[in-house]
Motif scaffolding. Structure first.
Motif, mmCIF file in Angstrom:
data_model
loop_
_atom_site.group_PDB
_atom_site.id
_atom_site.type_symbol
_atom_site.label_atom_id
_atom_site.label_comp_id
_atom_site.label_asym_id
_atom_site.label_seq_id
_atom_site.Cartn_x
_atom_site.Cartn_y
_atom_site.Cartn_z
ATOM 1 N N LYS A 5 -2.232 0.681 0.440
ATOM 2 C CA LYS A 5 -1.659 -0.536 -0.116
ATOM 3 C C LYS A 5 -0.776 -1.188 0.934
ATOM 4 C CE LYS A 5 1.021 -2.121 -4.070
ATOM 5 N NZ LYS A 5 1.752 -1.728 -5.269
ATOM 6 N N VAL A 6 -0.837 -2.512 1.013
ATOM 7 C CA VAL A 6 0.004 -3.275 1.934
ATOM 8 C C VAL A 6 1.060 -3.998 1.115
ATOM 9 C CG1 VAL A 6 0.058 -5.085 3.680
ATOM 10 C CG2 VAL A 6 -1.928 -3.578 3.520
ATOM 11 N N MET A 7 2.326 -3.725 1.410
ATOM 12 C CA MET A 7 3.431 -4.371 0.709
ATOM 13 C C MET A 7 3.804 -5.688 1.410
ATOM 14 S SD MET A 7 3.384 -1.422 -0.703
ATOM 15 C CE MET A 7 3.960 0.166 -0.163
ATOM 16 N N ASP A 8 4.544 -6.548 0.705
ATOM 17 C CA ASP A 8 4.934 -7.844 1.245
ATOM 18 C C ASP A 8 5.946 -7.739 2.380
ATOM 19 O OD1 ASP A 8 3.281 -9.151 -0.524
ATOM 20 O OD2 ASP A 8 4.860 -9.385 -2.033
ATOM 21 N N ASP A 9 6.708 -6.647 2.439
ATOM 22 C CA ASP A 9 7.773 -6.540 3.434
ATOM 23 C C ASP A 9 7.307 -5.959 4.768
ATOM 24 O OD1 ASP A 9 7.311 -3.996 2.548
ATOM 25 O OD2 ASP A 9 9.400 -3.513 2.129
ATOM 26 N N GLY A 10 5.986 -5.880 5.002
ATOM 27 C CA GLY A 10 5.473 -5.402 6.272
ATOM 28 C C GLY A 10 5.311 -3.899 6.358
ATOM 29 N N VAL A 11 5.311 -3.232 5.231
ATOM 30 C CA VAL A 11 5.153 -1.781 5.183
ATOM 31 C C VAL A 11 3.860 -1.472 4.435
ATOM 32 C CG1 VAL A 11 6.149 0.369 4.301
ATOM 33 C CG2 VAL A 11 7.629 -1.407 5.225
ATOM 34 N N SER A 12 3.166 -0.426 4.887
ATOM 35 C CA SER A 12 1.940 0.010 4.220
ATOM 36 C C SER A 12 2.089 1.436 3.749
ATOM 37 C CB SER A 12 0.754 -0.031 5.187
ATOM 38 O OG SER A 12 0.414 -1.333 5.501
ATOM 39 N N SER A 13 1.426 1.744 2.657
ATOM 40 C CA SER A 13 1.296 3.108 2.186
ATOM 41 C C SER A 13 -0.036 3.611 2.723
ATOM 42 C CB SER A 13 1.306 3.132 0.660
ATOM 43 O OG SER A 13 1.072 4.427 0.187
ATOM 44 N N VAL A 14 -0.027 4.761 3.428
ATOM 45 C CA VAL A 14 -1.244 5.285 4.026
ATOM 46 C C VAL A 14 -1.506 6.710 3.553
ATOM 47 C CG1 VAL A 14 -1.085 3.839 6.088
ATOM 48 C CG2 VAL A 14 -0.103 6.125 6.116
ATOM 49 N N SER A 15 -2.758 7.107 3.654
ATOM 50 C CA SER A 15 -3.193 8.457 3.319
ATOM 51 C C SER A 15 -3.672 9.130 4.597
ATOM 52 C CB SER A 15 -4.332 8.394 2.303
ATOM 53 O OG SER A 15 -4.904 9.662 2.129
ATOM 54 N N ILE A 16 -3.200 10.361 4.830
ATOM 55 C CA ILE A 16 -3.606 11.140 6.000
ATOM 56 C C ILE A 16 -4.399 12.338 5.483
ATOM 57 C CG2 ILE A 16 -2.787 12.477 7.971
ATOM 58 C CD1 ILE A 16 -0.225 10.799 7.842
ATOM 59 N N PRO A 17 -5.574 12.625 6.075
ATOM 60 C CA PRO A 17 -6.348 13.782 5.630
ATOM 61 C C PRO A 17 -5.518 15.072 5.710
ATOM 62 C CG PRO A 17 -7.629 12.466 7.158
ATOM 63 C CD PRO A 17 -6.240 11.904 7.150
#
Length: 97
Positions: A19-31
């Motif tokens: 997910k990409v947030m409006d404040d320039g931060v993303s939530s990422v998944s790492i294997p």
């Protein structure tokens, strides 16, 4: 992988943007890391896109096949050694043997 990582090695991991947030931060998944991680978003990033994140190994457990990596600006993550996409030896950290 050619060799087992050592403390101080620069480690690169592949991550998928959740997910990409409006404040320039993303939530990422790492294997092999069972929690989402927040990172600074690359420009024009979209959900589902693959990105590479890097950091330095702070702990290596070769017996269990795990490595703990300090991600630049993201904290510590412990992943399977198989999750490493690239690795380079550095002299940034001196380790006593």
């Amino acid at each position: 992988m050619a060799r087992t990582p050592r403390v101080g090695d620069e480690i690169t991991l592949a991550a998928t943007i959740l997910k990409v947030m409006d404040d320039g931060v993303s939530s990422v998944s790492i294997p092999s890391y069972n929690f989402p991680l927040a990172i600074d978003t690359p420009r024009n990033a979209k959900a589902g896109q693959k990105v590479e994140i890097s950091g330095f190994a702070t702990r290596v457990d070769a017996e269990d096949g795990k490595v703990t990596v300090r991600i630049d600006g993201g904290g510590l993550v412990t992943v399977d050694i198989d999750a490493i996409t690239a690795m380079s030896a550095t002299s940034r950290v001196r380790v006593r043997e």
